[in-house]
Design a protein around this motif. Structure first.
Motif, PDB file in Angstrom:
ATOM      1  N   GLU A  61      75.516  39.084  57.803  1.00 39.95           N
ATOM      2  CA  GLU A  61      75.624  40.181  56.858  1.00 39.95           C
ATOM      3  C   GLU A  61      75.254  39.735  55.445  1.00 39.95           C
ATOM      4  O   GLU A  61      75.447  38.575  55.078  1.00 39.95           O
ATOM      5  N   SER A  62      74.781  40.693  54.647  1.00 44.45           N
ATOM      6  CA  SER A  62      74.503  40.447  53.236  1.00 44.45           C
ATOM      7  C   SER A  62      74.580  41.764  52.482  1.00 44.45           C
ATOM      8  O   SER A  62      74.638  42.829  53.099  1.00 44.45           O
ATOM      9  N   LEU A  85      74.505  47.412  52.572  1.00 50.08           N
ATOM     10  CA  LEU A  85      74.717  46.207  53.356  1.00 50.08           C
ATOM     11  C   LEU A  85      73.614  46.072  54.396  1.00 50.08           C
ATOM     12  O   LEU A  85      73.145  47.071  54.940  1.00 50.08           O
ATOM     13  N   THR A  87      80.808  40.266  54.841  1.00 52.60           N
ATOM     14  CA  THR A  87      80.385  40.277  53.441  1.00 52.60           C
ATOM     15  C   THR A  87      81.406  41.096  52.656  1.00 52.60           C
ATOM     16  O   THR A  87      81.823  42.162  53.092  1.00 52.60           O
ATOM     17  N   GLN A  88      81.819  40.571  51.512  1.00 55.66           N
ATOM     18  CA  GLN A  88      82.902  41.189  50.742  1.00 55.66           C
ATOM     19  C   GLN A  88      82.369  42.328  49.881  1.00 55.66           C
ATOM     20  O   GLN A  88      81.392  42.165  49.152  1.00 55.66           O
ATOM     21  N   GLY A  98      76.937  42.566  50.013  1.00 54.65           N
ATOM     22  CA  GLY A  98      78.216  42.900  49.406  1.00 54.65           C
ATOM     23  C   GLY A  98      78.252  42.511  47.933  1.00 54.65           C
ATOM     24  O   GLY A  98      77.343  41.871  47.406  1.00 54.65           O
ATOM     25  N   CYS A 129      72.439  43.662  57.931  1.00 55.70           N
ATOM     26  CA  CYS A 129      72.896  42.746  58.973  1.00 55.70           C
ATOM     27  C   CYS A 129      71.696  42.398  59.837  1.00 55.70           C
ATOM     28  O   CYS A 129      71.128  43.279  60.490  1.00 55.70           O
TER      29      CYS A 129
END
Length: 123
Positions: A6-7, A20, A117-118, A9, A22
């Motif tokens: 994931e990316s 987001l 991802t936060q 965030g 993935c």
């Protein structure tokens, strides 16, 4: 072993947007339904959205309907979650997951998970 990554965030103000991504590696995504889940501190992981293998069917949690959109690009082995009108209660660690063939809305149905991802929504 299928490993989604994931990316996208980050920190965003209330009312803002994030997208987001993935990306799945090691297999052909078109055979897999995919989902997004989230987990806030001290809470269980909960369903957010899911999409079928060809993108024709989607499902959303009531809390995000009308604000979030899940999509996929099988050519790039990537799934997206467009998040608009974000609220502080959307703050969580967001995970994507894949499962062979059919769409599902429960986390136990998925067997390939990313690290998360936060997303933090705060002014």
């Amino acid at each position: 072993q299928v490993q989604p990554v994931e990316s996208g965030g980050g920190l965003v103000q209330p009312g803002g947007s994030l997208r987001l991504s993935c990306t799945f590696s090691g297999f052909t995504l078109e055979h897999y339904a995919t989902g997004w889940f989230r987990q806030a501190p001290g809470r269980d992981r909960v369903f957010v959205a899911a999409i079928s293998r060809n993108g024709a069917d989607t499902s959303y949690a009531d809390s995000v309907k009308g604000r979030f959109t899940i999509s996929r690009d099988n050519a790039w082995n990537t799934v997206y979650l467009q998040m608009n009108s974000l609220k502080p209660e959307d703050t969580a660690l967001y995970y994507c997951a894949g499962r062979f063939l059919s769409l599902a809305t429960i986390s136990s149905a998925y067997n390939s998970w990313g690290q998360g991802t936060q997303v933090t929504v705060s002014s």
